[in-house]
Design a protein around this motif. Sequence first.
Motif, PDB file in Angstrom:
ATOM      1  N   ALA A  85       0.985  -1.481   0.017  1.00 36.69           N
ATOM      2  CA  ALA A  85      -0.147  -0.313   0.086  1.00 36.69           C
ATOM      3  C   ALA A  85       0.986   1.026  -0.028  1.00 36.69           C
ATOM      4  CB  ALA A  85      -0.416   0.291   1.274  1.00 36.69           C
ATOM      5  N   THR A  86       0.584   2.078  -0.692  1.00 34.18           N
ATOM      6  CA  THR A  86       1.479   3.954  -0.633  1.00 34.18           C
ATOM      7  C   THR A  86       0.794   4.454   0.709  1.00 34.18           C
ATOM      8  OG1 THR A  86      -0.404   4.395  -1.000  1.00 34.18           O
ATOM      9  CG2 THR A  86       1.324   3.472  -3.326  1.00 34.18           C
ATOM     10  N   ASN A  87       1.776   5.078   1.631  1.00 39.18           N
ATOM     11  CA  ASN A  87       1.912   6.018   2.472  1.00 39.18           C
ATOM     12  C   ASN A  87      -0.061   6.987   1.653  1.00 39.18           C
ATOM     13  OD1 ASN A  87       4.524   5.526   3.495  1.00 39.18           O
ATOM     14  ND2 ASN A  87       5.218   7.192   2.397  1.00 39.18           N
ATOM     15  N   ALA A  88      -0.207   7.313   1.121  1.00 42.65           N
ATOM     16  CA  ALA A  88      -1.163   7.792   0.758  1.00 42.65           C
ATOM     17  C   ALA A  88      -2.251   6.959   1.280  1.00 42.65           C
ATOM     18  CB  ALA A  88      -1.672   8.185  -0.794  1.00 42.65           C
ATOM     19  N   ALA A  89      -2.545   5.520   0.443  1.00 43.81           N
ATOM     20  CA  ALA A  89      -3.451   5.038   1.386  1.00 43.81           C
ATOM     21  C   ALA A  89      -3.856   4.376   2.438  1.00 43.81           C
ATOM     22  CB  ALA A  89      -3.232   3.774   0.234  1.00 43.81           C
ATOM     23  N   VAL A  90      -2.707   4.407   3.077  1.00 43.97           N
ATOM     24  CA  VAL A  90      -2.419   3.747   4.446  1.00 43.97           C
ATOM     25  C   VAL A  90      -3.332   5.009   5.311  1.00 43.97           C
ATOM     26  CG1 VAL A  90      -0.971   3.392   7.106  1.00 43.97           C
ATOM     27  CG2 VAL A  90      -0.557   2.501   4.617  1.00 43.97           C
ATOM     28  N   PHE A  91      -2.912   6.416   5.167  1.00 43.62           N
ATOM     29  CA  PHE A  91      -3.543   7.501   5.799  1.00 43.62           C
ATOM     30  C   PHE A  91      -5.377   6.720   5.437  1.00 43.62           C
ATOM     31  CE2 PHE A  91      -5.354  11.343   5.527  1.00 43.62           C
ATOM     32  CZ  PHE A  91      -4.172  12.606   6.684  1.00 43.62           C
ATOM     33  N   GLY A  92      -5.364   6.599   4.652  1.00 46.88           N
ATOM     34  CA  GLY A  92      -6.790   6.887   3.944  1.00 46.88           C
ATOM     35  C   GLY A  92      -7.715   6.361   4.719  1.00 46.88           C
TER      36      GLY A  92
ATOM     37  N   GLU B 133      -9.731   8.808   1.157  1.00 43.26           N
ATOM     38  CA  GLU B 133     -10.063   7.504   1.497  1.00 43.26           C
ATOM     39  C   GLU B 133      -9.238   6.389   1.164  1.00 43.26           C
ATOM     40  OE1 GLU B 133     -13.451   7.223   2.492  1.00 43.26           O
ATOM     41  OE2 GLU B 133     -13.092   8.005   4.687  1.00 43.26           O
ATOM     42  N   ALA B 134      -9.671   6.993  -0.646  1.00 45.13           N
ATOM     43  CA  ALA B 134      -8.706   5.696  -1.429  1.00 45.13           C
ATOM     44  C   ALA B 134      -7.080   6.140  -2.256  1.00 45.13           C
ATOM     45  CB  ALA B 134      -9.515   6.194  -2.806  1.00 45.13           C
ATOM     46  N   GLY B 135      -6.453   6.831  -1.193  1.00 42.75           N
ATOM     47  CA  GLY B 135      -5.343   7.245  -1.445  1.00 42.75           C
ATOM     48  C   GLY B 135      -4.528   7.736  -2.683  1.00 42.75           C
ATOM     49  N   THR B 136      -5.819   8.035  -3.438  1.00 43.78           N
ATOM     50  CA  THR B 136      -5.091   8.657  -4.951  1.00 43.78           C
ATOM     51  C   THR B 136      -5.089  10.714  -4.631  1.00 43.78           C
ATOM     52  OG1 THR B 136      -8.065   9.029  -5.468  1.00 43.78           O
ATOM     53  CG2 THR B 136      -6.390   6.946  -5.675  1.00 43.78           C
ATOM     54  N   ARG B 137      -5.547  11.437  -3.192  1.00 51.66           N
ATOM     55  CA  ARG B 137      -4.963  12.971  -3.069  1.00 51.66           C
ATOM     56  C   ARG B 137      -4.494  12.855  -2.229  1.00 51.66           C
ATOM     57  NH1 ARG B 137      -9.644  16.932  -3.933  1.00 51.66           N
ATOM     58  NH2 ARG B 137      -8.254  19.353  -3.017  1.00 51.66           N
ATOM     59  N   VAL B 138      -3.431  13.235  -1.931  1.00 51.10           N
ATOM     60  CA  VAL B 138      -2.247  13.732  -1.300  1.00 51.10           C
ATOM     61  C   VAL B 138      -3.487  15.124  -0.091  1.00 51.10           C
ATOM     62  CG1 VAL B 138      -0.381  14.790  -0.279  1.00 51.10           C
ATOM     63  CG2 VAL B 138      -0.457  13.387  -1.891  1.00 51.10           C
ATOM     64  N   PRO B 139      -3.940  15.250   1.027  1.00 42.95           N
ATOM     65  CA  PRO B 139      -4.208  15.585   1.652  1.00 42.95           C
ATOM     66  C   PRO B 139      -3.022  16.851   2.775  1.00 42.95           C
ATOM     67  CG  PRO B 139      -4.169  14.223   3.390  1.00 42.95           C
ATOM     68  CD  PRO B 139      -3.588  13.090   1.904  1.00 42.95           C
ATOM     69  N   GLN B 140      -4.149  18.422   2.299  1.00 43.47           N
ATOM     70  CA  GLN B 140      -2.976  19.042   2.879  1.00 43.47           C
ATOM     71  C   GLN B 140      -2.841  19.016   4.951  1.00 43.47           C
ATOM     72  OE1 GLN B 140      -1.573  21.161   1.827  1.00 43.47           O
ATOM     73  NE2 GLN B 140      -2.098  20.819  -0.084  1.00 43.47           N
ATOM     74  N   GLU B 141      -2.018  19.740   5.049  1.00 45.17           N
ATOM     75  CA  GLU B 141      -1.980  18.949   6.669  1.00 45.17           C
ATOM     76  C   GLU B 141      -3.352  19.421   7.985  1.00 45.17           C
ATOM     77  OE1 GLU B 141       0.760  20.596  10.506  1.00 45.17           O
ATOM     78  OE2 GLU B 141       0.508  21.779   8.764  1.00 45.17           O
ATOM     79  N   THR B 142      -4.364  20.717   7.151  1.00 44.63           N
ATOM     80  CA  THR B 142      -5.339  21.514   7.493  1.00 44.63           C
ATOM     81  C   THR B 142      -6.456  20.368   7.938  1.00 44.63           C
ATOM     82  OG1 THR B 142      -5.790  22.347   6.005  1.00 44.63           O
ATOM     83  CG2 THR B 142      -4.877  24.134   7.517  1.00 44.63           C
ATOM     84  N   PHE B 143      -6.254  19.947   6.704  1.00 45.32           N
ATOM     85  CA  PHE B 143      -7.112  18.415   6.638  1.00 45.32           C
ATOM     86  C   PHE B 143      -7.569  17.667   8.124  1.00 45.32           C
ATOM     87  CE2 PHE B 143      -8.955  14.681   4.770  1.00 45.32           C
ATOM     88  CZ  PHE B 143     -10.103  14.366   4.058  1.00 45.32           C
ATOM     89  N   ALA B 144      -6.044  16.823   8.380  1.00 44.55           N
ATOM     90  CA  ALA B 144      -5.363  16.056   8.711  1.00 44.55           C
ATOM     91  C   ALA B 144      -6.546  16.467  10.503  1.00 44.55           C
ATOM     92  CB  ALA B 144      -4.823  15.605   9.018  1.00 44.55           C
ATOM     93  N   LYS B 145      -6.051  17.525  10.811  1.00 46.79           N
ATOM     94  CA  LYS B 145      -5.933  18.481  11.824  1.00 46.79           C
ATOM     95  C   LYS B 145      -8.002  18.640  11.715  1.00 46.79           C
ATOM     96  CE  LYS B 145      -5.486  22.333  14.747  1.00 46.79           C
ATOM     97  NZ  LYS B 145      -6.386  21.546  15.548  1.00 46.79           N
ATOM     98  N   GLN B 146      -8.312  18.574  10.696  1.00 50.00           N
ATOM     99  CA  GLN B 146      -9.921  18.841  11.226  1.00 50.00           C
ATOM    100  C   GLN B 146     -10.563  17.952  11.832  1.00 50.00           C
ATOM    101  OE1 GLN B 146      -9.955  21.668   7.001  1.00 50.00           O
ATOM    102  NE2 GLN B 146     -10.578  23.318   8.395  1.00 50.00           N
ATOM    103  N   CYS B 147     -10.003  16.599  10.608  1.00 49.91           N
ATOM    104  CA  CYS B 147     -10.765  15.269  10.651  1.00 49.91           C
ATOM    105  C   CYS B 147     -10.274  15.067  12.067  1.00 49.91           C
ATOM    106  CB  CYS B 147      -9.763  14.351  10.112  1.00 49.91           C
ATOM    107  SG  CYS B 147     -10.738  14.556   8.083  1.00 49.91           S
ATOM    108  N   ASP B 148      -9.046  14.984  12.696  1.00 49.68           N
ATOM    109  CA  ASP B 148      -8.800  14.422  13.999  1.00 49.68           C
ATOM    110  C   ASP B 148      -9.983  15.667  15.090  1.00 49.68           C
ATOM    111  OD1 ASP B 148      -6.646  12.755  13.781  1.00 49.68           O
ATOM    112  OD2 ASP B 148      -6.015  14.260  14.073  1.00 49.68           O
TER     113      ASP B 148
END
Length: 337
Positions: free
Chosen positions: A14-21, A53-68
């Motif tokens: 899995a790519t890093n992006a897919a793991v995050f997704g 979630e599909a690992g096809t888009r790199v999220p921004q830091e603000t996106f990760a924080k908002q989801c948290d």
Amino acid sequence: MSRRRSGTTKGPAATNAAVFGEVLRHFREAAGFTQEELSKKIPCDRSQVARVEAGTRVPQETFAKQCDDILGTGGVLLRLWGRIDWYPEVQHPDWFERRAKMDAEALAVHEYQMHAMPGLLQTPDYAHALFARRIASVDEVEDRVRARMSRQRRFLAVNGPLYMAVLDESCLRHVVGSPAVMRDQCAHLLTVGQLPNIRIQIAPAGRPDIDRPDTSVSLIALPDGHSWVYSESLDRGHFNDDPAVFARHSQTYDVLRADALSARESAALITEAMEGYGDDEQARTQLGDLVQEQLQRRERRQLRRSGAHMGEEQLQRPRRRRLHRNSPRYPRRRPRP
């Protein structure tokens, strides 16, 4: 961006992006949110959540924080985001490589942009639509988008370098991709404009008195003390570190910033443009707290104006009554029965 793990694991790693997704999907489902519901809370378009979630888009830091914050993860997503090397194999066009290296170490960037959004402020969808106009290869378009997003990371991070952008209003009105892409792009401007190191101002179209540069230009300050003027022509970057040239452009830029709309006034204009790209429920959700504040402030101003006007009328009414009482009274002639 994909890497394979060493060992005997069958199938592609899995790519890093897919793991995050996958981690994001786990927390979203555990919290009982659909992709649509989470997108409205952020706010963003549902397709953005789906692609992350599909690992096809790199999220921004603000996106990760908002989801948290929304999913109550305790900061897991932000920590994971910070540990991932999102752009391990990014390649910029040869003519742009020098500018990309400057962005990677710049202390401050002051930029004026006309017609199209500057690369440091573009959303992935906006950048994709922009590159797709001129590049036929889908893979090359994806590579260019990935490279462009890689430049943004340090500017959008906590304690990022100073970034001041003056955008000609044509950047808001020139449609790239689709109205939906433009709506998301405007929402992105409003979001990043709240970061302490970023200020976005608009030079409105109806102001012929504003002295605008003839082309887009960037003023870049580097840690070694050098300051560079950067501009572009077709597939070529132009660099100049002559102190006299930099001083001249810096003065022009300072005057431009002073004459442009303030950051708050600019947010109101961006909001207006955003509303023009869609008035459905999703667009209203994407306005966010800042946009709602701008709308409420506008309504309050209108109420104050109408209140002042009503106050003047109320003051005039007793005055008219007093004039009537103090004036001579003449008997009225009434018709006889």
